[in-house]
Design a protein around this motif. Structure first.
Motif, PDB file in Angstrom:
ATOM      1  N   ASP A 187       0.721  -1.021  -0.251  1.00 51.93           N
ATOM      2  CA  ASP A 187      -0.004  -0.155  -0.001  1.00 51.93           C
ATOM      3  C   ASP A 187       0.824   1.214   0.115  1.00 51.93           C
ATOM      4  OD1 ASP A 187      -2.757   1.320   0.561  1.00 51.93           O
ATOM      5  OD2 ASP A 187      -1.529   2.089   2.269  1.00 51.93           O
ATOM      6  N   VAL A 188       1.878   1.365   0.832  1.00 52.00           N
ATOM      7  CA  VAL A 188       2.697   2.328   0.875  1.00 52.00           C
ATOM      8  C   VAL A 188       3.444   2.618  -0.454  1.00 52.00           C
ATOM      9  CG1 VAL A 188       4.778   3.358   2.110  1.00 52.00           C
ATOM     10  CG2 VAL A 188       3.040   2.340   3.467  1.00 52.00           C
ATOM     11  N   PHE A 189       4.070   1.306  -0.950  1.00 52.23           N
ATOM     12  CA  PHE A 189       4.692   1.351  -2.233  1.00 52.23           C
ATOM     13  C   PHE A 189       3.882   1.992  -3.381  1.00 52.23           C
ATOM     14  CE2 PHE A 189       4.916  -1.603  -6.194  1.00 52.23           C
ATOM     15  CZ  PHE A 189       5.850  -0.643  -6.648  1.00 52.23           C
ATOM     16  N   LEU A 190       2.632   1.844  -3.496  1.00 52.65           N
ATOM     17  CA  LEU A 190       1.580   2.016  -4.545  1.00 52.65           C
ATOM     18  C   LEU A 190       1.381   3.636  -4.317  1.00 52.65           C
ATOM     19  CD1 LEU A 190      -0.781  -0.714  -5.234  1.00 52.65           C
ATOM     20  CD2 LEU A 190       1.057  -0.104  -6.382  1.00 52.65           C
ATOM     21  N   ARG A 191       1.192   3.991  -3.275  1.00 54.21           N
ATOM     22  CA  ARG A 191       0.853   5.699  -2.916  1.00 54.21           C
ATOM     23  C   ARG A 191       1.933   6.268  -3.103  1.00 54.21           C
ATOM     24  NH1 ARG A 191      -4.392   5.575  -1.331  1.00 54.21           N
ATOM     25  NH2 ARG A 191      -5.309   3.523  -0.195  1.00 54.21           N
ATOM     26  N   ASP A 192       3.194   6.030  -2.635  1.00 52.73           N
ATOM     27  CA  ASP A 192       4.237   6.803  -3.001  1.00 52.73           C
ATOM     28  C   ASP A 192       4.708   6.939  -4.540  1.00 52.73           C
ATOM     29  OD1 ASP A 192       6.214   8.286  -1.852  1.00 52.73           O
ATOM     30  OD2 ASP A 192       7.694   7.091  -2.245  1.00 52.73           O
ATOM     31  N   LEU A 193       4.510   5.659  -5.146  1.00 53.94           N
ATOM     32  CA  LEU A 193       4.944   5.557  -6.582  1.00 53.94           C
ATOM     33  C   LEU A 193       3.826   6.524  -7.368  1.00 53.94           C
ATOM     34  CD1 LEU A 193       6.376   4.326  -9.009  1.00 53.94           C
ATOM     35  CD2 LEU A 193       4.740   2.534  -9.110  1.00 53.94           C
ATOM     36  N   ALA A 194       2.640   6.427  -7.003  1.00 53.56           N
ATOM     37  CA  ALA A 194       1.504   7.150  -7.660  1.00 53.56           C
ATOM     38  C   ALA A 194       1.586   8.900  -7.610  1.00 53.56           C
ATOM     39  CB  ALA A 194       0.064   6.708  -7.216  1.00 53.56           C
ATOM     40  N   ARG A 195       2.050   8.919  -6.367  1.00 49.43           N
ATOM     41  CA  ARG A 195       2.231  10.657  -6.028  1.00 49.43           C
ATOM     42  C   ARG A 195       3.190  11.036  -7.049  1.00 49.43           C
ATOM     43  NH1 ARG A 195       4.982  12.992  -2.060  1.00 49.43           N
ATOM     44  NH2 ARG A 195       5.816  11.153  -1.012  1.00 49.43           N
ATOM     45  N   HIS A 196       4.461  10.379  -7.119  1.00 43.21           N
ATOM     46  CA  HIS A 196       5.208  10.904  -8.279  1.00 43.21           C
ATOM     47  C   HIS A 196       5.116  10.461  -9.517  1.00 43.21           C
ATOM     48  CE1 HIS A 196       7.077  10.818  -4.023  1.00 43.21           C
ATOM     49  NE2 HIS A 196       7.859  12.012  -4.350  1.00 43.21           N
ATOM     50  N   LEU A 197       4.691   9.477  -9.848  1.00 47.22           N
ATOM     51  CA  LEU A 197       4.456   9.119 -11.288  1.00 47.22           C
ATOM     52  C   LEU A 197       3.243   9.710 -11.919  1.00 47.22           C
ATOM     53  CD1 LEU A 197       5.806   6.965 -13.439  1.00 47.22           C
ATOM     54  CD2 LEU A 197       3.989   5.226 -12.711  1.00 47.22           C
ATOM     55  N   GLY A 198       2.386   9.737 -11.277  1.00 44.78           N
ATOM     56  CA  GLY A 198       1.285  10.567 -11.873  1.00 44.78           C
ATOM     57  C   GLY A 198       1.405  11.967 -12.495  1.00 44.78           C
ATOM     58  N   PRO A 199       2.167  12.817 -12.228  1.00 43.05           N
ATOM     59  CA  PRO A 199       2.460  14.256 -12.797  1.00 43.05           C
ATOM     60  C   PRO A 199       3.350  14.019 -14.058  1.00 43.05           C
ATOM     61  CG  PRO A 199       2.613  14.268 -10.536  1.00 43.05           C
ATOM     62  CD  PRO A 199       2.374  12.986 -10.693  1.00 43.05           C
ATOM     63  N   ILE A 200       4.472  12.932 -13.925  1.00 41.19           N
ATOM     64  CA  ILE A 200       5.191  12.749 -14.972  1.00 41.19           C
ATOM     65  C   ILE A 200       4.462  11.893 -16.107  1.00 41.19           C
ATOM     66  CG2 ILE A 200       7.017  11.205 -15.653  1.00 41.19           C
ATOM     67  CD1 ILE A 200       8.474  11.666 -13.106  1.00 41.19           C
ATOM     68  N   MET A 201       3.461  11.319 -16.030  1.00 41.89           N
ATOM     69  CA  MET A 201       2.817  10.483 -16.777  1.00 41.89           C
ATOM     70  C   MET A 201       1.661  11.281 -17.382  1.00 41.89           C
ATOM     71  SD  MET A 201       3.282   6.462 -16.207  1.00 41.89           S
ATOM     72  CE  MET A 201       2.431   6.200 -17.685  1.00 41.89           C
ATOM     73  N   GLY A 202       1.094  12.278 -16.713  1.00 40.59           N
ATOM     74  CA  GLY A 202      -0.189  12.761 -16.728  1.00 40.59           C
ATOM     75  C   GLY A 202      -1.242  11.934 -16.574  1.00 40.59           C
ATOM     76  N   VAL A 203      -1.265  10.935 -15.570  1.00 38.84           N
ATOM     77  CA  VAL A 203      -2.290   9.981 -15.389  1.00 38.84           C
ATOM     78  C   VAL A 203      -2.670  10.180 -13.697  1.00 38.84           C
ATOM     79  CG1 VAL A 203      -2.516   7.626 -14.999  1.00 38.84           C
ATOM     80  CG2 VAL A 203      -1.267   8.152 -17.007  1.00 38.84           C
ATOM     81  N   ASN A 204      -4.085   9.963 -13.525  1.00 34.45           N
ATOM     82  CA  ASN A 204      -4.548  10.029 -12.248  1.00 34.45           C
ATOM     83  C   ASN A 204      -4.585   8.510 -11.851  1.00 34.45           C
ATOM     84  OD1 ASN A 204      -5.893  10.393  -9.883  1.00 34.45           O
ATOM     85  ND2 ASN A 204      -7.968  10.618 -10.762  1.00 34.45           N
ATOM     86  N   PHE A 205      -3.416   8.155 -10.978  1.00 36.35           N
ATOM     87  CA  PHE A 205      -3.404   6.839 -10.106  1.00 36.35           C
ATOM     88  C   PHE A 205      -4.247   6.788  -9.151  1.00 36.35           C
ATOM     89  CE2 PHE A 205       0.416   6.880 -12.902  1.00 36.35           C
ATOM     90  CZ  PHE A 205       0.221   5.696 -13.550  1.00 36.35           C
ATOM     91  N   THR A 206      -5.263   5.637  -8.739  1.00 34.59           N
ATOM     92  CA  THR A 206      -5.903   5.232  -7.782  1.00 34.59           C
ATOM     93  C   THR A 206      -5.416   4.246  -7.220  1.00 34.59           C
ATOM     94  OG1 THR A 206      -7.490   6.673  -8.646  1.00 34.59           O
ATOM     95  CG2 THR A 206      -8.214   5.265  -6.764  1.00 34.59           C
TER      96      THR A 206
END
Length: 319
Positions: free
Chosen positions: A44-63
């Motif tokens: 859970d921690v891995f995904l949330r931290d990844l989503a927070r940083h990867l989202g803006p780079i890819m222009g994707v809203n990760f949930t």
């Protein structure tokens, strides 16, 4: 008319230039990341931290979606039913392979297609800060003297942590109940309240409790000490011949779109070099080990073969 067309074209080009990079390179604006882990657990921690940083780079809203139960079986089935178009991924760890081998669910790890291996995540043995244990040796001696009181904790029943503790109890010749949980967050509660003598987990999921001074790391289950905890010895240095290798990655429903897999890999390569994310995963002792689709598939198959052999040696599965 020509002037109007020129202004329109210029506006369109400007709009494209301002659009997020991933809006053109990734087929979806919204993507679901699924984990079997409870909130606060390692995945859970891995995904949330990844989503927070990867989202803006890819222009994707990760949930992030937590689907607990069945030691990961429910989460695997949930993702396997999804479309293989890059709109849903599962957070992989050795648990999803071990659950498949041990409990033989209707939907197992082979129904998912590895897309990337992102990190290796060193495992540590920890206890509450006010526990009497100062070393792994203390924990083992307590178990020998108090066989009816000792309790060790791991995440899901089929987790790498559970297998590591079962191996440890055999190697040191003590019988200790290894209590499984639905995730690292649940296990942490029982370590803190004294129900468990020790737990096994990743530094990433211990961060908040370490910073609050509520837990203490007793041993590292790796070949080497951690750079951020140089004074904490490995289990082997304390006479217990145990070392485990845990990975963190992403998998998609079988038959994942090659375009989505390539675009995700490109985004991951960018985010791994991002200074903010690099600081975050370095502070969490995650070791970057980025593998794209083809390499991730080979790695997973080899890992599954190794785990199958380990389970046979432990007598957990048939010969």
């Amino acid at each position: 008319m020509k002037s109007y067309l020129f202004r329109t074209a210029a506006f369109a080009l400007a709009a494209l230039a301002m659009a997020p990079a991933g809006a053109q390179g990734y087929p979806h604006q919204r993507v679901t990341l699924v984990t079997h882990s409870s909130p606060g657990g390692g995945s859970d921690v891995f995904l949330r931290d990844l989503a927070r940083h990867l989202g803006p780079i890819m222009g994707v809203n990760f949930t992030v979606e937590n689907v607990s139960g069945g030691s990961g079986a429910k989460a695997m089935a949930h993702v396997a039913k999804g479309k293989p178009d890059g709109s849903i991924f599962y957070a992989t760890t050795p648990t999803y392979i071990q659950t498949s081998l041990l409990s033989k669910p209707d939907v197992n790890y082979t129904a998912l297609e590895p897309v990337a291996i992102v990190f290796e995540d060193p495992e540590v043995v920890f206890t509450r800060a006010d526990a009497p244990f100062k070393s792994l040796t203390d924990v083992i001696e307590h178990a020998r003297r108090n066989p009816s009181k000792a309790r060790w904790g791991a995440a899901t029943p089929a987790s790498l942590e559970r297998i590591a503790l079962e191996r440890m109890s055999r190697k040191v010749n003590v019988k200790v109940p290894v209590v499984p949980h639905e995730g690292g967050g649940d296990m942490m509660i029982n370590v803190l309240n004294g129900t468990l003598d020790i737990g096994v987990g990743e530094v990433q999921e211990l961060q908040s409790q370490l910073q609050a001074g509520k837990v203490r790391i007793l041993a590292v289950l790796s070949d080497k000490r951690l750079a951020t905890f140089p004074n904490v010895p490995t289990a082997r240095e304390q006479g217990v011949d145990i070392s485990v290798r845990k990975f963190r990655g992403l998998a998609a429903p079988k038959g994942v779109s090659p375009e989505a897999a390539k675009a995700l890999e490109a985004g991951l390569r960018k985010v791994m070099a991002d200074p903010a994310f690099k600081k975050s995963y370095t502070d969490s002792n995650l070791v970057p080990t980025l593998m794209g689709h083809d390499e991730a598939v080979r790695f997973t198959n080899e890992f599954a073969g190794d785990i199958t052999q380990t389970l046979k040696e432990l007598g957990v599965t048939g010969k």
